[in-house]
Design a protein around this motif. Structure first.
Motif, PDB file in Angstrom:
ATOM      1  N   GLU A  53       9.261 -25.592  12.255  1.00  0.00           N
ATOM      2  CA  GLU A  53      10.379 -26.404  11.519  1.00  0.00           C
ATOM      3  C   GLU A  53      10.150 -27.516  12.004  1.00  0.00           C
ATOM      4  OE1 GLU A  53      12.795 -22.901  10.097  1.00  0.00           O
ATOM      5  OE2 GLU A  53      13.886 -24.200  11.195  1.00  0.00           O
ATOM      6  N   ASN A  54      10.248 -27.763  13.228  1.00  0.00           N
ATOM      7  CA  ASN A  54      10.815 -29.087  13.529  1.00  0.00           C
ATOM      8  C   ASN A  54       9.707 -29.747  14.283  1.00  0.00           C
ATOM      9  OD1 ASN A  54      13.988 -28.149  13.994  1.00  0.00           O
ATOM     10  ND2 ASN A  54      13.145 -26.488  14.812  1.00  0.00           N
ATOM     11  N   LEU A  55       9.253 -29.690  14.948  1.00  0.00           N
ATOM     12  CA  LEU A  55       7.816 -30.309  15.093  1.00  0.00           C
ATOM     13  C   LEU A  55       7.679 -32.157  14.262  1.00  0.00           C
ATOM     14  CD1 LEU A  55       6.250 -31.656  17.570  1.00  0.00           C
ATOM     15  CD2 LEU A  55       4.346 -30.031  16.602  1.00  0.00           C
ATOM     16  N   ARG A  56       7.447 -32.249  12.828  1.00  0.00           N
ATOM     17  CA  ARG A  56       7.347 -32.803  12.229  1.00  0.00           C
ATOM     18  C   ARG A  56       8.101 -33.680  12.549  1.00  0.00           C
ATOM     19  NH1 ARG A  56       4.714 -28.744   9.740  1.00  0.00           N
ATOM     20  NH2 ARG A  56       2.515 -28.748   8.203  1.00  0.00           N
ATOM     21  N   GLY A  57       9.491 -33.144  12.396  1.00  0.00           N
ATOM     22  CA  GLY A  57      10.748 -33.845  12.111  1.00  0.00           C
ATOM     23  C   GLY A  57      10.764 -35.028  13.754  1.00  0.00           C
ATOM     24  N   ALA A  58      10.437 -34.309  14.603  1.00  0.00           N
ATOM     25  CA  ALA A  58      10.709 -34.621  15.848  1.00  0.00           C
ATOM     26  C   ALA A  58       8.937 -35.812  16.054  1.00  0.00           C
ATOM     27  CB  ALA A  58      10.144 -33.066  17.575  1.00  0.00           C
ATOM     28  N   VAL A  59       8.391 -36.075  15.781  1.00  0.00           N
ATOM     29  CA  VAL A  59       7.547 -37.031  15.180  1.00  0.00           C
ATOM     30  C   VAL A  59       7.763 -38.518  14.835  1.00  0.00           C
ATOM     31  CG1 VAL A  59       5.563 -37.943  14.315  1.00  0.00           C
ATOM     32  CG2 VAL A  59       5.394 -35.199  16.001  1.00  0.00           C
ATOM     33  N   ARG A 118      14.339 -33.147  17.384  1.00  0.00           N
ATOM     34  CA  ARG A 118      14.053 -33.512  18.635  1.00  0.00           C
ATOM     35  C   ARG A 118      15.207 -32.141  19.084  1.00  0.00           C
ATOM     36  NH1 ARG A 118      10.451 -36.282  20.607  1.00  0.00           N
ATOM     37  NH2 ARG A 118      10.329 -38.458  19.904  1.00  0.00           N
ATOM     38  N   GLU A 119      16.213 -31.478  18.241  1.00  0.00           N
ATOM     39  CA  GLU A 119      16.822 -30.888  18.946  1.00  0.00           C
ATOM     40  C   GLU A 119      16.133 -29.548  18.854  1.00  0.00           C
ATOM     41  OE1 GLU A 119      21.219 -32.480  17.867  1.00  0.00           O
ATOM     42  OE2 GLU A 119      21.579 -30.229  17.742  1.00  0.00           O
ATOM     43  N   GLY A 120      15.372 -29.277  18.277  1.00  0.00           N
ATOM     44  CA  GLY A 120      14.406 -27.696  17.831  1.00  0.00           C
ATOM     45  C   GLY A 120      13.569 -27.738  18.570  1.00  0.00           C
ATOM     46  N   MET A 121      12.920 -28.751  18.704  1.00  0.00           N
ATOM     47  CA  MET A 121      11.850 -29.064  19.497  1.00  0.00           C
ATOM     48  C   MET A 121      12.229 -28.821  20.984  1.00  0.00           C
ATOM     49  SD  MET A 121       8.962 -28.993  18.555  1.00  0.00           S
ATOM     50  CE  MET A 121       8.048 -29.035  19.559  1.00  0.00           C
ATOM     51  N   GLY A 159      13.370 -24.701  21.137  1.00  0.00           N
ATOM     52  CA  GLY A 159      11.656 -24.319  20.801  1.00  0.00           C
ATOM     53  C   GLY A 159      10.976 -23.700  22.052  1.00  0.00           C
ATOM     54  N   GLN A 160      10.340 -25.284  22.875  1.00  0.00           N
ATOM     55  CA  GLN A 160       9.253 -24.974  24.165  1.00  0.00           C
ATOM     56  C   GLN A 160       9.927 -24.689  25.022  1.00  0.00           C
ATOM     57  OE1 GLN A 160       9.735 -27.603  27.296  1.00  0.00           O
ATOM     58  NE2 GLN A 160      11.724 -27.557  25.992  1.00  0.00           N
ATOM     59  N   TYR A 161      11.686 -24.525  25.100  1.00  0.00           N
ATOM     60  CA  TYR A 161      11.818 -24.104  25.935  1.00  0.00           C
ATOM     61  C   TYR A 161      11.840 -21.990  26.112  1.00  0.00           C
ATOM     62  CZ  TYR A 161      15.153 -22.032  29.470  1.00  0.00           C
ATOM     63  OH  TYR A 161      15.961 -21.626  30.957  1.00  0.00           O
ATOM     64  N   PRO A 202      17.775 -32.872  24.568  1.00  0.00           N
ATOM     65  CA  PRO A 202      17.242 -33.967  23.518  1.00  0.00           C
ATOM     66  C   PRO A 202      16.612 -35.208  23.452  1.00  0.00           C
ATOM     67  CG  PRO A 202      18.638 -32.283  22.478  1.00  0.00           C
ATOM     68  CD  PRO A 202      18.536 -32.045  23.909  1.00  0.00           C
ATOM     69  N   GLU A 203      17.690 -35.808  24.094  1.00  0.00           N
ATOM     70  CA  GLU A 203      18.392 -36.781  23.824  1.00  0.00           C
ATOM     71  C   GLU A 203      17.177 -37.488  24.943  1.00  0.00           C
ATOM     72  OE1 GLU A 203      22.023 -37.583  24.496  1.00  0.00           O
ATOM     73  OE2 GLU A 203      22.931 -37.148  22.604  1.00  0.00           O
ATOM     74  N   MET A 204      17.728 -36.971  26.101  1.00  0.00           N
ATOM     75  CA  MET A 204      16.434 -37.273  27.156  1.00  0.00           C
ATOM     76  C   MET A 204      14.788 -37.543  26.730  1.00  0.00           C
ATOM     77  SD  MET A 204      17.652 -37.541  29.503  1.00  0.00           S
ATOM     78  CE  MET A 204      16.480 -37.932  31.060  1.00  0.00           C
ATOM     79  N   MET A 205      14.296 -36.153  26.020  1.00  0.00           N
ATOM     80  CA  MET A 205      12.876 -36.337  24.923  1.00  0.00           C
ATOM     81  C   MET A 205      12.320 -37.502  24.024  1.00  0.00           C
ATOM     82  SD  MET A 205      12.850 -32.426  24.896  1.00  0.00           S
ATOM     83  CE  MET A 205      13.191 -31.971  26.518  1.00  0.00           C
ATOM     84  N   ALA A 206      14.081 -38.727  23.332  1.00  0.00           N
ATOM     85  CA  ALA A 206      14.047 -39.327  21.917  1.00  0.00           C
ATOM     86  C   ALA A 206      12.843 -40.273  22.667  1.00  0.00           C
ATOM     87  CB  ALA A 206      15.560 -39.999  21.461  1.00  0.00           C
ATOM     88  N   SER A 207      12.770 -41.249  23.541  1.00  0.00           N
ATOM     89  CA  SER A 207      12.039 -42.545  23.300  1.00  0.00           C
ATOM     90  C   SER A 207      10.919 -41.526  23.790  1.00  0.00           C
ATOM     91  CB  SER A 207      11.951 -42.414  24.947  1.00  0.00           C
ATOM     92  OG  SER A 207      12.068 -42.377  25.683  1.00  0.00           O
ATOM     93  N   MET A 208       9.808 -40.796  23.423  1.00  0.00           N
ATOM     94  CA  MET A 208       8.705 -40.583  23.662  1.00  0.00           C
ATOM     95  C   MET A 208       8.236 -41.262  21.926  1.00  0.00           C
ATOM     96  SD  MET A 208       7.827 -36.433  24.414  1.00  0.00           S
ATOM     97  CE  MET A 208       8.959 -35.588  23.531  1.00  0.00           C
ATOM     98  N   PRO A 209       6.717 -41.755  22.349  1.00  0.00           N
ATOM     99  CA  PRO A 209       6.307 -42.173  21.168  1.00  0.00           C
ATOM    100  C   PRO A 209       5.954 -41.109  20.741  1.00  0.00           C
ATOM    101  CG  PRO A 209       5.157 -42.380  23.445  1.00  0.00           C
ATOM    102  CD  PRO A 209       6.285 -42.158  23.595  1.00  0.00           C
ATOM    103  N   LYS A 210       5.103 -41.307  19.455  1.00  0.00           N
ATOM    104  CA  LYS A 210       4.880 -40.549  18.383  1.00  0.00           C
ATOM    105  C   LYS A 210       3.833 -39.303  18.707  1.00  0.00           C
ATOM    106  CE  LYS A 210       5.562 -42.407  13.933  1.00  0.00           C
ATOM    107  NZ  LYS A 210       7.493 -41.607  13.546  1.00  0.00           N
TER     108      LYS A 210
END
Ligand SMILES: NC(=O)c1ccc[n+]([C@@H]2O[C@H](COP(=O)([O-])OP(=O)(O)OC[C@H]3O[C@@H](n4cnc5c(N)ncnc54)[C@H](O)[C@@H]3O)[C@@H](O)[C@H]2O)c1
Ligand SMILES: [Fe+2]
Length: 381
Positions: A226-232, A239-242, A245-247, A178-186
């Motif tokens: 459960e996690n998409l709003r938090g990831a945004v 980020r961890e849940g997404m 979830g996507q995998y 998930p740390e590879m995904m943390a730089s994604m903009p909203k």
């Protein structure tokens, strides 16, 4: 016919998982990496999170970055040439679906050169050899290309996006950090996350769905809701849940297929370069509404997994509508616009025809006429 499940060989999950890439490279005795990644990922330092690790260990690599979102036949063919010149013996694909899909096509053509025209890979091409050994590192939480047997390439000349389905393209290792995904903009987090939700919902209701894929899809819907709003909002938990979830959605849909949402979304990307996740997201409530009467009790489980309360006391009509409303609400909360302003009335006829010819359409639980598909597109305008 027997049900079949193909998954990638080894996968690592969780924050810091990326460090395991060194373990895998050494374990396999790989010598030189062909790193595929797109220009923005290089610019924003996402690719460097991996190449820094290679540098620290003195592991040689060469970067290939002629890759655009909705990657093209040219992106693949240039990549094949670059791979041949590189002397590499394995691929590290770093990025979203576009980087991973380009690397899949390159890796397949290197070991199956009779498909060098790329177009002949459409559908279920009879390749004979597994692709070049590949380590996939997703940087979006959406496509799950790291665990799917699919890749999608754009034919610019013919204004088509075509799906290739081939177990030989499966990455040997997936590192889902998930740390590879943390730089994604909203906006990107939202649209790629809604792509993952679309995989889970279409995969759950597709014609070939069965117990094992249902298990993956329902858990994916639950995790994403459960996690998409938090990831945004870029929370660690979101980020961890997404990432997970996507995998998990990919473990399912890759084995059973999708439906009319993806079929229509592919045409929007081919015509207007609409980002894949955005097209899928905007079409999701529309396609769910179209399919609802052909899904038995499945929307009951979807509504529950989306977090709707009181589902057991609802009529069939109520829980079906509740499932669609929950999807609409999530989409709205993460900022997905309802309309696609680029669609042109004069393109509709061809868009509908192309959607019905797309490899994802036959999986849809309900058959559609061209006129019905035209109407579905109109709802987006
Ligand atoms: N193989 C499959 O099973 C499968 C499934 C669904 C979709 N797809 C395909 O995948 C493609 C879409 O992939 P995608 O939605 O992952 O997006 P993408 O790979 O097209 O990337 C979109 C943009 O996001 C940027 N980006 C990616 N990760 C980032 C990060 N961590 N930080 C900042 N920017 C980042 C990229 O640089 C790029 O500019 C489409 O072509 C679609 O058809 C494939
Ligand atoms: Fe998708």
């Amino acid at each position: 016919m027997a049900n079949k499940i193909s998954l990638n060989g080894t996968s690592y999950h969780g924050p810091g998982a990326i460090n395991e890439i060194i373990t895998e490279i050494k374990m396999h005795g790989f010598k030189k990496a062909f790193v595929t990644s797109d220009p923005d990922l290089i610019k924003f330092g996402v690719t460097a999170k991996v190449t820094d690790l290679l540098d620290q260990e003195g592991l040689p690599y060469e970067i290939y970055s002629d890759i655009k979102p909705n990657p093209t036949i040219e992106n693949v063919q240039h990549g094949v040439e670059a791979f041949k010149e590189s002397g590499a013996d394995y691929i590290i694909a770093i990025g979203g679906g576009s980087s991973m899909d380009t690397s899949k096509a390159i890796g397949i053509i290197i070991t199956n050169p009779e498909f060098a025209d790329v177009r002949s890979l459409e559908g279920m091409a009879p390749t004979k050899n597994p692709c070049v050994p590949t380590i996939a590192v997703p940087t979006t939480a959406g496509t799950a290309a790291e665990v799917t047997i699919n890749y999608v390439i754009t034919d610019v000349e013919k204004k088509r996006k075509f799906v290739c389905v081939d177990p030989h393209d499966m990455p040997m290792v997936a590192i889902v950090d998930p740390e590879m995904m943390a730089s994604m903009p909203k906006g990107l987090t939202a649209s790629t996350g809604m792509d993952a939700l679309t995989h889970a919902i279409e995969g759950y209701t597709t014609k070939g769905a069965w117990e094992m894929t249902d298990m993956f899809h329902i858990e994916a819907i639950r995790l994403i809701a459960e996690n998409l709003r938090g990831a945004v909002a870029n929370t660690k938990e979101g980020r961890e849940g997404m990432a997970l979830g996507q995998y998990i959605a990919g473990m399912g849909f890759s084995n059973v297929g999708l439906g009319i949402d993806h079929a229509m979304a592919h045409t929007l990307s081919a015509y207007y370069d609409t980002p894949h996740g955005m097209a899928c997201a905007q079409l999701l409530p529309i396609s769910m509404e179209f399919n609802k009467e052909y899904t038995g009790e499945k929307y009951k489980a979807i509504a529950k997994a989306m977090g709707v309360e009181g589902v057991d006391d609802m009529t069939q009509e109520e829980y079906r509508n509740a499932a669609i409303e929950a999807v609409k609400q999530l989409s709205k909360d993460v900022g997905i616009p309802e309309k696609n302003e680029r669609i042109k009335e004069e393109d509709l006829d061809q868009l509908a025809e192309d959607a019905l010819a797309d490899a994802c359409y036959p999986g849809n639980p309900r058959e559609a006429t061209k006129e019905q598909v035209l109407e579905l597109f109109r709802k987006l305008m």
